[in-house]
Design a protein around this motif. Structure first.
Motif, short mmCIF file in Angstrom:
data_model
loop_
_atom_site.label_atom_id
_atom_site.label_comp_id
_atom_site.label_asym_id
_atom_site.label_seq_id
_atom_site.Cartn_x
_atom_site.Cartn_y
_atom_site.Cartn_z
N ASP A 16 0.86 -1.19 0.00
CA ASP A 16 0.00 0.00 0.00
C ASP A 16 0.90 1.23 0.00
O ASP A 16 1.92 1.24 0.69
CB ASP A 16 -0.90 -0.02 1.25
N ASP A 17 0.54 2.26 -0.79
CA ASP A 17 1.38 3.45 -0.82
C ASP A 17 1.06 4.42 0.33
O ASP A 17 1.68 5.46 0.46
CB ASP A 17 1.32 4.16 -2.18
N SER A 18 0.10 4.05 1.17
CA SER A 18 -0.21 4.88 2.34
C SER A 18 0.29 4.18 3.60
O SER A 18 -0.11 3.06 3.93
CB SER A 18 -1.72 5.12 2.43
N LEU A 58 -3.40 -6.09 -1.26
CA LEU A 58 -2.86 -5.21 -2.29
C LEU A 58 -3.75 -4.01 -2.54
O LEU A 58 -4.93 -4.16 -2.91
CB LEU A 58 -2.70 -6.06 -3.57
N ASP A 59 -3.20 -2.82 -2.33
CA ASP A 59 -3.92 -1.58 -2.59
C ASP A 59 -4.09 -1.42 -4.10
O ASP A 59 -3.15 -1.66 -4.86
CB ASP A 59 -3.08 -0.42 -2.01
N VAL A 60 -5.28 -1.05 -4.54
CA VAL A 60 -5.51 -0.86 -5.98
C VAL A 60 -4.92 0.46 -6.44
O VAL A 60 -4.21 0.54 -7.45
CB VAL A 60 -7.02 -0.91 -6.32
N GLU A 61 -5.21 1.53 -5.70
CA GLU A 61 -4.80 2.87 -6.15
C GLU A 61 -3.41 3.21 -5.62
O GLU A 61 -3.26 3.61 -4.47
CB GLU A 61 -5.81 3.94 -5.68
N MET A 62 -2.41 3.00 -6.48
CA MET A 62 -1.03 3.35 -6.09
C MET A 62 -0.38 4.10 -7.25
O MET A 62 -0.71 3.88 -8.41
CB MET A 62 -0.22 2.08 -5.78
MG LIG Z 1 -3.33 3.98 -2.34
#
Ligand SMILES: [Mg+2]
Length: 307
Positions: A16-18, A58-62
Motif C-alpha cells: 500500500d502506498d499509504s 494489495l492496494d488498488v490505487e497506487m
Molecule cells: Mg493507495
C-alpha cells in the motif's frame, strides 16, 4: 504452553502506498501471521519474490504501478502465482470488483475497513491457500517412493531449460534404471519389488545433495535427476558416485547377471540450452546414454556424446 494457531505460521504481505493504511491493516492482522509490508508495487513484487507470502493484501490505487498491474505480474511468475491476493480499494463499484477478480485476485476488501470482516476473510483465504498448497504437493509426488512424479519433472525441466538458456549455463540430466528389475520382481515378488524401488529412491535422494536438484520417478524402475548449473565433467562424477552408492548398499539380487546385489545403470547428458536444442533433446540424449550403459554391461554411468 498454548500452541499457536496454524495461521501464526503464515506470512502476509501488505502492499500500500499509504503508511497509515499499512499501520491500520497490520494492527488488524498482527496476531494472524508474520506481517511484511511495501509502499510501492515494485518493492512489493521484490519482497514477494524473496519471501513467498501465503497472502498479499494489495492496494488498488497506487502511484507508478497500480494494484492490477502488480497482481498481473505476480500471477505471471511461476514462483509466486500460488500466493493468494486480496485487493483493498476505496472504489467499491461492481466494475472494479470484476476487474480485481479478473486480474487474478481471490477477494476484495472495501475501505473503510471493518476489522472483524477483514480478519474473517483473511482467515478463510489463509486456510484455502494452505489446502491448495497441500493438494499441489500431493499432485506432484509419486505415491510409492515419495519422489516427485514425471509430471512435475517435465514442468521443472521446461522451466530450467529456459532459465539456463537465458543465462547461457550448462544443464545436466541423469536417467537411472535399476538393472534386471524384472528378474528381481519375478524372483522376490512384487512387494519386495516395491520395497526395492523405495530403497533405491532413498539412496538416489541421499546421494543428491543440492537443493536445486530435482529427483523424480520417471516411470517403472526408471528415475531421473535434473542437475542445474552442472557441466559434463561434474555430471559424470555424479553418475559414477550414484552407481557406487547403490552398489555399496548391497541389496541382494540373486538373479542378476551383473552382481549379487542391486545395481543401476545411469545415462547422462549435459548441454548449454540454446536455439538449436530443446528440452526433448536433453531427454533423448540421456535415454540414449542409458541404453549405451546397459549394452556395455550395466552397473555404470555413461555420458552421451553429441550425435
Ligand atoms: Mg493507495
Amino acid at each position: 504452553m498454548p500452541t499457536k494457531p496454524p495461521e501464526a505460521q503464515s506470512t502476509i504481505l501488505i502492499i500500500d502506498d499509504s503508511v497509515d493504511a499499512i499501520r491500520l491493516l497490520s494492527g488488524i492482522l498482527k496476531d494472524m501471521g508474520q506481517i511484511l509490508f511495501a509502499t510501492s508495487g515494485a518493492a512489493g513484487i521484490e519482497l514477494a519474490q524473496q519471501r513467498r507470502p501465503q497472502l498479499i493484501l494489495l492496494d488498488v490505487e497506487m502511484q507508478a504501478m497500480d494494484g492490477y498491474e502488480v497482481c498481473r505480474r505476480i500471477k505471471a511468475d511461476s514462483d509466486m502465482r500460488d500466493c493468494a491476493i486480496m485487493f483493498v480499494t476505496a472504489q467499491s463499484t461492481m466494475d472494479s470488483e470484476v476487474a480485481a477478480l479478473e486480474a487474478g485476485a481471490v477477494d476484495f476488501l472495501s475501505k473503510p475497513l471493518n476489522a472483524p470482516v477483514v480478519r474473517a476473510r483473511v482467515r478463510t483465504h489463509l486456510k484455502l491457500q494452505r489446502a491448495t498448497a497441500a493438494l499441489m504437493q500431493l499432485a506432484n509426488k509419486d505415491g510409492l517412493t515419495g519422489l516427485f512424479n514425471r509430471r512435475y519433472f517435465d514442468e521443472q525441466l521446461a522451466r530450467e531449460f529456459l532459465r539456463h538458456k537465458r543465462q547461457g549455463l550448462p544443464l545436466s540430466l541423469a536417467f537411472i534404471d535399476i538393472d534386471c528389475f524384472k528378474a528381481y520382481n519375478d524372483h522376490y515378488g512384487h512387494q519386495s519389488g516395491d520395497a526395492c524401488l523405495k530403497r533405491v529412491a532413498e539412496l538416489i535422494e541421499g546421494a543428491t545433495q543440492r537443493p536445486s536438484e530435482v529427483v523424480a520417478r520417471y516411470g517403472g524402475e526408471e528415475f531421473v535427476v535434473l542437475l542445474p548449473y552442472t557441466d559434463a565433467a561434474d555430471a559424470a562424477k555424479y553418475g559414477a558416485w550414484l552407481c557406487e552408492q547403490i552398489a555399496v548398499d548391497a541389496l541382494a539380487h540373486a538373479r542378476s547377471p551383473v552382481a549379487a546385489h542391486i545395481t543401476v545403470s545411469v545415462g547422462l547428458t549435459s548441454m548449454v540450452p540454446g536455439e538449436a536444442n530443446s528440452a526433448l533433446n536433453l531427454v533423448a540424449d540421456a535415454d540414449r546414454a542409458l541404453y549405451q550403459a546397459k549394452s556395455a554391461g550395466r552397473n555404470r554411468a555413461v555420458t552421451a556424446t553429441p550425435l
